[in-house]
Design a protein around this motif. Structure first.
Motif, PDB file in Angstrom:
ATOM      1  N   SER A   4     -62.712  31.615  23.635  1.00  8.67           N
ATOM      2  CA  SER A   4     -61.624  30.912  24.382  1.00  8.67           C
ATOM      3  C   SER A   4     -61.202  29.867  23.385  1.00  8.67           C
ATOM      4  CB  SER A   4     -62.512  30.312  25.542  1.00  8.67           C
ATOM      5  OG  SER A   4     -62.895  31.302  26.501  1.00  8.67           O
ATOM      6  N   PHE A   5     -61.968  29.035  22.579  1.00  7.78           N
ATOM      7  CA  PHE A   5     -61.595  28.141  21.688  1.00  7.78           C
ATOM      8  C   PHE A   5     -60.634  28.569  20.752  1.00  7.78           C
ATOM      9  CE2 PHE A   5     -62.379  23.911  19.552  1.00  7.78           C
ATOM     10  CZ  PHE A   5     -62.119  24.305  18.046  1.00  7.78           C
ATOM     11  N   GLN A   6     -60.726  29.674  19.973  1.00  9.43           N
ATOM     12  CA  GLN A   6     -60.071  30.141  19.107  1.00  9.43           C
ATOM     13  C   GLN A   6     -58.589  30.621  19.588  1.00  9.43           C
ATOM     14  OE1 GLN A   6     -60.491  30.179  15.935  1.00  9.43           O
ATOM     15  NE2 GLN A   6     -62.840  29.253  16.235  1.00  9.43           N
ATOM     16  N   GLU A   7     -58.732  31.075  20.891  1.00 12.19           N
ATOM     17  CA  GLU A   7     -57.289  31.514  21.568  1.00 12.19           C
ATOM     18  C   GLU A   7     -56.331  30.421  21.865  1.00 12.19           C
ATOM     19  OE1 GLU A   7     -58.367  35.717  23.925  1.00 12.19           O
ATOM     20  OE2 GLU A   7     -58.514  33.849  24.861  1.00 12.19           O
ATOM     21  N   GLY A  27     -67.785  23.581  28.600  1.00 14.03           N
ATOM     22  CA  GLY A  27     -68.549  23.256  27.536  1.00 14.03           C
ATOM     23  C   GLY A  27     -69.579  22.173  27.977  1.00 14.03           C
ATOM     24  N   HIS A  28     -69.129  21.251  28.896  1.00 14.39           N
ATOM     25  CA  HIS A  28     -70.073  20.011  29.504  1.00 14.39           C
ATOM     26  C   HIS A  28     -70.959  20.904  30.506  1.00 14.39           C
ATOM     27  CE1 HIS A  28     -68.636  16.726  27.762  1.00 14.39           C
ATOM     28  NE2 HIS A  28     -67.496  17.088  28.047  1.00 14.39           N
ATOM     29  N   GLN A  84     -69.747  19.656  19.840  1.00 15.31           N
ATOM     30  CA  GLN A  84     -68.861  19.499  18.708  1.00 15.31           C
ATOM     31  C   GLN A  84     -67.319  20.003  19.050  1.00 15.31           C
ATOM     32  OE1 GLN A  84     -70.269  21.166  15.004  1.00 15.31           O
ATOM     33  NE2 GLN A  84     -68.310  20.862  13.964  1.00 15.31           N
ATOM     34  N   ARG A  85     -67.302  21.269  19.467  1.00 12.58           N
ATOM     35  CA  ARG A  85     -66.378  21.935  19.898  1.00 12.58           C
ATOM     36  C   ARG A  85     -65.516  21.156  21.067  1.00 12.58           C
ATOM     37  NH1 ARG A  85     -66.314  24.274  15.884  1.00 12.58           N
ATOM     38  NH2 ARG A  85     -66.778  26.434  15.509  1.00 12.58           N
TER      39      ARG A  85
END
Length: 898
Positions: free
Chosen positions: A275-278, A329-330, A345-346
């Motif tokens: 999801s982060f990369q997208e 993430g949280h 970190q992300r």
């Protein structure tokens, strides 16, 4: 050996009966040793004794001697007694007696041997209920049943051992399996391992069922015949194997649950990374960087604004998705995911990217709007110039020769002048200051051409007006103009031209006493300054009406605001703009020209805000003072620019001290007729901040229970908070030694000096800290996300100009901080503990009020953190990835127990 029988002696010895066997001597030594070893291992009690009954009534002495020798050589247990039923025939008995008499010492050295003449003699050593009927006893013993039972028990033990090996092999497979990098592969691996786990669970249940059935059979046999001692031993053996099987199952369940959780969290991490990369934030940021805001025409500006609007729309969608990912993430972090540090970190990276992108888009949007406004104004000015030229060109000379024609032409020109854009009346210098942030060389050329065109048209208009007035005034008596009496006394001359009329703020009737504060104390002495009532005096004789007094305060606020704007403009035009004047270039040191922004800071931004926004807001409140509080609150965020100005002030003062004797500054001061130097005017923004809170206090004093009182109180609080924030930020810029980006810690909320004691859980460090009886003096900076501990040092300046610096010592992340509000022995102490009390900081405040203020702020931060995490998840605390691997090796010890 199929006829071996069991029994129990009087002293709980185990009886092994070896019946007559003609082929006993033919049994291999290895097989005999295995049989004896197996028989001695069946009783599990330590130190058990064994009695062997050797039935040789139909045998010979040679066979007896051979059997005794083999028993002595092969029996591994504690052999208590060997009872031999000697041959019954007279010849063999006689030979046996003679042979045993000569060999007795040899056998007795190895084992105790007793020769019995008859079965009756056995009853002297063994109870009859432990002997079978062939030996004159009453024991009901079936050797085939015993073999079946032992076979079942041994089979069950082997099965349990096989289960343990299977579990250990499966556990090793789980631990050594390399995790794939693709989500579908992880899901397939989870399904495969879960299927194997279920099959092993079915096998464990089946073996457990078999063991319980065997245990039930043994319990039934024990109830039927209590004399069967070996049944009890077998029951205990099966019970022990079942307990071991349950322990293995429990350990295996725990291990697989943790392994399954690890794989599930790994799958969550892969999906989160995907999801982060997208998000494609970098692509958006690249588009933002490629979007140029250097435009020169109105069409280019509108086209750039359209592209920017499209980019902002895409950015809003991406930022919304980023917020969802941050929230996810949280949630993972709150459930104690083993990769919590990477996930946070992300989250921080996403937040940083979003903030950077939003700030960049906002800046470019503001710049383009500013440019668009400038180009519109320039277009209006050029249109007005064209209309003026067209009007003059179309005025017919014949019609203008008459009085009526001349008067009509003058009215047309006056109407034209009334519609002149305000941009043309401000002048190119003021325009350059107002739009300095967006000016390009091309725009500067356009501004120059516009004002050149305006000057030409203006000259033409003046010439035409002169001619027309002569024609219109022919034979007409001049009209005498009488100026009306002004309602208010005339304002003082603008400081741009003369400072002689500028009086110190609030001193209307007294002599001139300009306010000047030393920069090192200008923020610290706010409370002393605000108590000085000489700067504001509104109680006039006979004028004690609150409404009237409020109007006096309001006029004071607006009048001083106008003077403040004029003073800023005088500095920007009389000093800053003159740095570009070629006539003064010889007086200006070259190094100073490149440091103009350091000397003046963001004063142009402050001037634009006050001249174009805030002054108009205040003037709109002249007849309605109750609205001034809302005016301050509405512009609360804009006042944050003062924080930037004050943070730059030490650098500005250092630069001024270095070049204060420069001929350039003296020449500028002479032109402006300023009695005070530039440094006094650079202090005006700081003085203005302190003035606002004083005037708001006066308004609040006369506005009890009136409309707008709550807004006034909010405005006063906001200005006092701003002063405190400026003061705190001034201390913050003196922090040295902090390697990270201090801006990432959020806004500084509080700062102050404290006595601090530190203790640690770790032995050597704790003893070292406990040996420190004298507390450390630390200056604490409380941010939204962290608490910094620094050491105050006096380094720069002399006397009252001496400024402190703060050496960074320690960093505490607020997400790992807890507090204990009261410490025994001192009401001014409190505890700040870190990472589950791994580190404990005992803090002593200078006063109880300071302690209370800090505890309130710390409590607020921690409460906000809890609110953010509350409701996200209620999952149990999970072990980390490293702890999980440790648990694996701990839980797999059951393989060694077998």
């Amino acid at each position: 050996m199929d006829d071996i029988k069991w029994g129990r002696g009087e002293d709980s010895s185990v009886i092994i009966t070896l019946p007559e066997c003609s082929a006993f001597s033919d049994i291999p030594e290895e097989a005999l040793a295995k049989v004896f070893t197996y028989l001695t291992l069946i009783p599990r009690q330590p130190g058990v004794k064994f009695i062997i009954i050797l039935d040789r009534r139909l045998d010979t002495w040679a066979s007896i001697k051979t059997a005794l020798a083999r028993i002595a050589a092969s029996f591994p247990g504690n052999l208590h007694l060997v009872l031999v039923l000697r041959p019954t025939s007279f010849f063999h008995r006689t030979v046996t007696d003679i042979g045993f008499r000569f060999s007795q010492e040899d056998f007795m050295l190895k084992m105790p041997v007793v020769m019995l003449s008859s079965v009756t003699d056995l009853l002297r050593y063994i109870n009859e209920n432990q002997l079978t009927s062939e030996f004159g006893g009453t024991l009901d013993y079936c050797h085939s049943d015993w073999i079946v039972l032992r076979t079942a028990i041994e089979s069950f033990a082997v099965t349990v051992k096989d289960i343990a090996q299977m579990l250990q092999g499966f556990g090793t497979e789980l631990a050594e399996t390399e995790l794939p990098d693709e989500g579908k592969a992880i899901e397939r691996l989870l399904e495969s391992q879960t299927d194997k786990y279920r099959k092993l669970k079915d096998a464990i249940r089946s073996v457990s069922k078999e063991g319980r059935h065997l245990l039930s059979s043994l319990e039934t046999s024990e109830k039927e015949d209590d004399s069967q001692w070996d049944v009890k031993l077998d029951w205990e053996t099966v019970q022990r194997l079942l307990a071991q099987l349950r322990d293995m199952e429990s350990a295996f369940d725990g291990f697989f649950e943790k392994h399954h959780l690890k794989l599930h969290q790994y799958l969550q991490l892969l999906r989160y990374e995907h999801s982060f990369q997208e998000l494609c934030l970098e692509h958006l940021m690249a588009q933002e960087r490629e979007l140029s805001v250097s435009v020169d025409t109105l069409a280019q500006t509108e086209q750039a604004l359209k592209r920017l609007d499209s980019l902002e729309s895409n950015a809003q969608e991406v930022v919304a998705r980023a917020q969802i990912i941050i929230l996810h993430g949280h949630q993972l972090s709150a459930s104690h995911h083993y990769a919590m540090a990477l996930i946070m970190q992300r989250c921080n990276e996403l937040r940083h990217y979003c903030d950077t992108l939003n700030a960049a888009l906002k800046t470019k949007h503001s710049r383009l709007l500013h440019t668009h406004q400038l180009l519109l104004c320039l277009g209006q000015a050029q249109t007005w110039c064209d209309n003026g030229a067209y009007l003059l060109a179309n005025q017919l000379v014949e019609k203008s020769q008459s009085k009526e024609g001349a008067q009509a032409a003058l009215k047309d020109i006056e109407k034209l002048l009334e519609g002149m854009p305000s941009l043309l009346s401000s002048g190119p210098d003021i325009l350059a200051i107002e739009y300095e942030a967006v000016l390009t060389p091309q725009l500067q050329v356009q501004i120059g051409k516009t004002f050149e065109k305006h000057a030409a048209v203006q000259q033409m208009i003046q010439n035409r007006q002169t001619s027309l007035r002569k024609l219109a005034d022919k034979h007409i008596r001049p009209i005498q103009l009488v100026a009306p009496r002004p309602e208010n006394p005339p304002r003082s001359k603008s400081p741009l031209f003369s400072p002689k009329g500028i009086k110190s703020i609030g001193h209307r009737k007294g002599k001139q006493t300009p306010l000047r504060l030393s920069w090192s104390h200008c923020i610290e002495v706010i409370h002393d300054y605000q108590e000085s009532r000489s700067c504001v005096a509104y109680s006039l004789e006979g004028e004690d009406s609150p409404d009237l007094l409020k109007r006096h305060v309001m006029r004071e606020l607006i009048e001083t605001e106008r003077i403040y704007v004029e003073e800023l403009l005088s500095v920007l035009l009389g000093y800053r703009a003159e740095m570009d004047n070629p006539a003064l270039s010889g007086l200006l040191p070259p190094i100073l020209r490149s440091k103009r922004d350091i000397l003046f800071g963001n004063m142009p931004e402050i001037y634009n805000f006050h001249s174009r926004v805030f002054l108009q807001d205040l003037e709109g409140c002249l007849e309605a003072p109750e609205g001034v509080g809302a005016c301050f609150l509405e512009r609360k965020e804009s006042f944050q620019m003062y924080e930037c100005y004050c943070q730059n002030k030490p650098r500005s003062e250092a630069l001024w001290r270095q070049f204060s004797d420069c001929a350039f500054f003296q020449e500028c001061q002479k032109k402006l007729e300023h009695k005070l130097g530039l440094d006094s005017y650079l202090l005006k923004p700081v003085q203005r901040l302190t003035k606002y809170q004083l005037l708001l206090k006066e308004l609040l004093k006369y506005s009890t229970d009136c409309e707008g009182t709550s807004e006034l109180q909010g405005a006063l609080t906001a200005m006092l908070d701003l002063l405190k924030s400026v003061n705190d930020s001034m201390h913050q810029i003196a922090i040295t030694g902090y390697e990270g980006d201090i801006c990432e810690l959020g806004r500084v909320l509080m700062q102050g000096s404290f006595s601090v004691w530190i203790s640690h859980k770790k032995g050597p460090t704790r003893m070292k800290e406990l040996a420190r009886f004298k507390p450390m003096q630390r200056h604490l900076f409380l941010y939204e996300r962290a608490l910094l501990l620094c050491k105050r040092r006096e380094e720069h300046g002399d006397g009252c100009d001496k400024t402190p610096s703060y050496s960074f010592k320690h960093y505490l992340k607020m997400t790992a901080v807890g507090i204990t509000e009261n410490v025994k022995g001192d009401v001014k102490k409190f505890e700040i503990w870190y990472s589950g009390r791994e580190e404990v900081y005992v803090v002593q405040a200078p006063t109880l009020e300071v302690k209370t203020a800090w505890l309130n702020e710390l409590r607020r931060i921690l409460t906000n953190q809890q609110k953010m995490l509350r409701g996200l998840t209620k999952a149990h605390l999970l072990a980390s990835f490293v702890a999980l691997n440790c648990c694996f090796s701990e839980n797999m010890r059951y393989g060694q127990k077998l």
